[in-house]
Write a protein that holds these residues in place. Structure first.
Motif, PDB file in Angstrom:
ATOM      1  N   PHE A   1       9.735  -1.726   8.567  1.00 39.18           N
ATOM      2  CA  PHE A   1       9.435  -2.828   7.399  1.00 39.18           C
ATOM      3  C   PHE A   1       8.167  -2.784   7.062  1.00 39.18           C
ATOM      4  CE2 PHE A   1       7.149  -7.028   7.333  1.00 39.18           C
ATOM      5  CZ  PHE A   1       8.030  -7.431   5.972  1.00 39.18           C
ATOM      6  N   LEU A   2       7.254  -2.438   7.762  1.00 40.15           N
ATOM      7  CA  LEU A   2       5.655  -2.370   7.099  1.00 40.15           C
ATOM      8  C   LEU A   2       5.338  -1.347   6.130  1.00 40.15           C
ATOM      9  CD1 LEU A   2       3.822  -3.315  10.185  1.00 40.15           C
ATOM     10  CD2 LEU A   2       4.050  -4.742   8.234  1.00 40.15           C
ATOM     11  N   ARG A   3       6.168  -0.021   6.230  1.00 36.28           N
ATOM     12  CA  ARG A   3       6.268   1.276   5.396  1.00 36.28           C
ATOM     13  C   ARG A   3       6.829   0.644   4.194  1.00 36.28           C
ATOM     14  NH1 ARG A   3       3.957   1.769   9.569  1.00 36.28           N
ATOM     15  NH2 ARG A   3       2.388   0.617   8.654  1.00 36.28           N
ATOM     16  N   LYS A   4       7.820  -0.055   4.032  1.00 38.06           N
ATOM     17  CA  LYS A   4       8.581  -0.480   2.855  1.00 38.06           C
ATOM     18  C   LYS A   4       7.607  -1.215   1.998  1.00 38.06           C
ATOM     19  CE  LYS A   4      12.950   0.985   3.824  1.00 38.06           C
ATOM     20  NZ  LYS A   4      13.701   1.989   2.881  1.00 38.06           N
ATOM     21  N   VAL A   5       7.103  -2.486   3.005  1.00 38.90           N
ATOM     22  CA  VAL A   5       5.936  -3.310   2.217  1.00 38.90           C
ATOM     23  C   VAL A   5       4.806  -2.470   1.549  1.00 38.90           C
ATOM     24  CG1 VAL A   5       4.631  -5.391   2.438  1.00 38.90           C
ATOM     25  CG2 VAL A   5       6.896  -5.247   3.521  1.00 38.90           C
ATOM     26  N   GLU A   6       4.275  -1.632   2.236  1.00 35.70           N
ATOM     27  CA  GLU A   6       3.324  -0.847   1.987  1.00 35.70           C
ATOM     28  C   GLU A   6       3.712  -0.077   0.546  1.00 35.70           C
ATOM     29  OE1 GLU A   6       0.739   0.388   5.914  1.00 35.70           O
ATOM     30  OE2 GLU A   6       2.340   1.737   5.011  1.00 35.70           O
ATOM     31  N   ALA A   7       4.658   0.650   0.378  1.00 38.04           N
ATOM     32  CA  ALA A   7       5.356   1.073  -0.860  1.00 38.04           C
ATOM     33  C   ALA A   7       5.533   0.295  -2.085  1.00 38.04           C
ATOM     34  CB  ALA A   7       6.609   1.615  -0.448  1.00 38.04           C
ATOM     35  N   GLN A   8       5.863  -0.928  -1.661  1.00 38.86           N
ATOM     36  CA  GLN A   8       6.021  -2.011  -2.798  1.00 38.86           C
ATOM     37  C   GLN A   8       4.352  -2.330  -3.352  1.00 38.86           C
ATOM     38  OE1 GLN A   8       7.814  -5.286  -0.761  1.00 38.86           O
ATOM     39  NE2 GLN A   8       9.056  -5.690  -2.610  1.00 38.86           N
ATOM     40  N   ILE A   9       3.398  -2.383  -2.470  1.00 42.55           N
ATOM     41  CA  ILE A   9       2.217  -2.820  -2.867  1.00 42.55           C
ATOM     42  C   ILE A   9       1.543  -1.793  -3.684  1.00 42.55           C
ATOM     43  CG2 ILE A   9      -0.137  -3.419  -2.207  1.00 42.55           C
ATOM     44  CD1 ILE A   9       1.077  -4.755   0.274  1.00 42.55           C
ATOM     45  N   GLU A  10       1.699  -0.390  -3.090  1.00 40.96           N
ATOM     46  CA  GLU A  10       1.283   0.792  -3.807  1.00 40.96           C
ATOM     47  C   GLU A  10       1.702   0.742  -5.057  1.00 40.96           C
ATOM     48  OE1 GLU A  10      -1.054   2.850  -3.005  1.00 40.96           O
ATOM     49  OE2 GLU A  10      -1.385   2.568  -0.980  1.00 40.96           O
ATOM     50  N   GLU A  11       2.953   0.520  -5.365  1.00 35.73           N
ATOM     51  CA  GLU A  11       3.670   0.845  -6.760  1.00 35.73           C
ATOM     52  C   GLU A  11       3.075  -0.351  -7.870  1.00 35.73           C
ATOM     53  OE1 GLU A  11       8.396  -0.135  -8.420  1.00 35.73           O
ATOM     54  OE2 GLU A  11       8.038   0.346  -6.225  1.00 35.73           O
ATOM     55  N   ALA A  12       2.855  -1.558  -7.140  1.00 30.19           N
ATOM     56  CA  ALA A  12       2.377  -2.664  -8.304  1.00 30.19           C
ATOM     57  C   ALA A  12       1.639  -3.674  -7.213  1.00 30.19           C
ATOM     58  CB  ALA A  12       3.535  -3.274  -8.866  1.00 30.19           C
ATOM     59  N   PRO A  13       0.547  -3.272  -7.090  1.00 29.47           N
ATOM     60  CA  PRO A  13      -0.406  -4.056  -6.113  1.00 29.47           C
ATOM     61  C   PRO A  13      -0.426  -5.627  -6.637  1.00 29.47           C
ATOM     62  CG  PRO A  13      -1.851  -2.561  -7.095  1.00 29.47           C
ATOM     63  CD  PRO A  13      -0.570  -1.976  -7.378  1.00 29.47           C
ATOM     64  N   GLU A  14      -0.392  -5.907  -7.807  1.00 26.16           N
ATOM     65  CA  GLU A  14      -0.705  -7.365  -8.395  1.00 26.16           C
ATOM     66  C   GLU A  14       0.276  -8.145  -7.863  1.00 26.16           C
ATOM     67  OE1 GLU A  14       0.971  -4.899 -12.053  1.00 26.16           O
ATOM     68  OE2 GLU A  14      -0.129  -4.658 -10.184  1.00 26.16           O
ATOM     69  N   TYR A  15       1.260  -8.030  -7.367  1.00 24.59           N
ATOM     70  CA  TYR A  15       2.605  -8.931  -6.992  1.00 24.59           C
ATOM     71  C   TYR A  15       2.494  -8.992  -5.526  1.00 24.59           C
ATOM     72  CZ  TYR A  15       3.995  -7.834 -11.837  1.00 24.59           C
ATOM     73  OH  TYR A  15       3.988  -7.480 -13.027  1.00 24.59           O
ATOM     74  N   TYR A  16       1.454  -8.747  -5.014  1.00 24.92           N
ATOM     75  CA  TYR A  16       1.166  -9.066  -3.388  1.00 24.92           C
ATOM     76  C   TYR A  16       0.524 -10.202  -3.126  1.00 24.92           C
ATOM     77  CZ  TYR A  16       0.732  -8.651   1.526  1.00 24.92           C
ATOM     78  OH  TYR A  16       0.655  -8.989   2.983  1.00 24.92           O
ATOM     79  N   LEU A  17       0.298 -11.000  -2.236  1.00 29.68           N
ATOM     80  CA  LEU A  17      -0.197 -12.313  -2.041  1.00 29.68           C
ATOM     81  C   LEU A  17      -1.622 -12.076  -1.420  1.00 29.68           C
ATOM     82  CD1 LEU A  17       0.037 -15.414  -2.550  1.00 29.68           C
ATOM     83  CD2 LEU A  17       0.732 -15.565   0.135  1.00 29.68           C
TER      84      LEU A  17
END
Length: 296
Positions: free
Chosen positions: A263-279
């Motif tokens: 799960f955490l690897r999936k979240v990291e990939a999201q953040i790396e792709e577009a970090p502006e949408y993380y809290l």
């Protein structure tokens, strides 16, 4: 006082919720100026988090991410208010789904589902997915201090056969459903920071060792739920796309914490792709200096 606060604030929320989207996002733009430029809401926390996880990014790029994040935060705030009156048809148009066959395949196998997500993209309108299902959905949440606003939030979620339950209610609620042969789908926002002295597992998240919640994984093993990750992508302002990805059909077949790590690897990939949408206003890495010896 709590009721007074409710009757004073509720009409404002309702009035904002009935605004057409063009005016709604104009209001969001004004809120951005207030939060970012005037109040400076948690700007230091955002700066520290970005410096920590993106040490190699330039100051210019970090500033771009920061401004884009605050714009998105304000959009999510007004979208949460819009949930009060938005129609189901409008929400379905704006919050679309891919990979729903993952969900349907598990249902055909008579599997209940633990749905893991992060504070990324938008999680406000995910509840409309229940309109595609014929059994109850639950989401684990932290109860609001004001009981009137707490009831309002639960009422909004229940529009689509989704129900908010506290951490203490999760096990008995899902166990009761299992005993009675009822399928359930339960959402867990699993990227939050637990108390350091109560964490069972520490691992790296964005390159930094932190305590992590393992409740979704352990509960899935306990009552034989499948685990699915939902990835939210912002298409454009006010429009999102969610993709369902299977993490584990049989949770018991995985070693402890293996699903959590996936799960955490999936979240990291999201953040790396577009970090502006993380809290980024969340103090996710605040316990990084308290790593127990056994996890160092």
């Amino acid at each position: 006082m709590q009721f007074l606060a409710y009757i004073l604030v509720y009409p404002i929320i309702w009035l904002i919720s009935i605004l057409p989207f063009r005016l709604l996002y104009a209001f969001s733009d004004g809120l951005y100026i207030l939060l970012y430029h005037i109040i400076g809401y948690r700007k230091q926390t955002v700066k520290e988090n970005l410096d920590l996880v993106f040490p190699n990014l330039s100051a210019t790029e970090k500033k771009r991410i920061t401004k884009a994040f605050y714009h998105h935060l304000c959009d999510m705030t007004v979208e949460a208010m819009k949930s009060l009156t938005i129609s189901e048809a409008e929400m379905k148009k704006r919050f679309q789904f891919k990979g729903f066959d993952v969900i349907h395949n598990l249902i055909e196998k008579d599997k209940s589902i633990a749905l893991m997500c992060a504070h990324y993209g938008s999680w406000e309108w995910i509840f409309v997915m229940q309109s595609f299902l014929d059994f109850k959905g639950y989401a684990v949440y932290k109860k609001l201090k004001n009981p009137y606003f707490d009831d309002l939030v639960k009422k909004i979620r229940a529009r689509y056969n989704s129900y908010l339950i506290t951490t203490k209610e999760t096990v008995p609620t899902l166990m009761h459903a299992k005993v009675n042969g009822n399928l359930t789908i339960c959402g867990f926002v699993s990227d939050q920071s637990p108390k350091a002295n109560k964490a069972h597992y520490w691992t790296e998240f964005m390159g930094i060792k932190v305590p992590v919640y393992t409740g979704a994984e352990m509960l899935s093993k306990r009552i034989n739920m499948s685990v699915v990750f939902f990835k939210v992508k912002r298409l454009r302002r006010g429009y999102y796309e969610t993709t369902f990805e299977l993490l584990a059909e049989d949770a018991k077949a995985y070693d402890n914490y293996e699903i959590t790590d996936k799960f955490l690897r999936k979240v990291e990939a999201q953040i790396e792709e577009a970090p502006e949408y993380y809290l980024w206003t969340h103090k996710r890495w605040k316990h990084r200096d308290k790593v127990p010896a056994e996890f160092q």
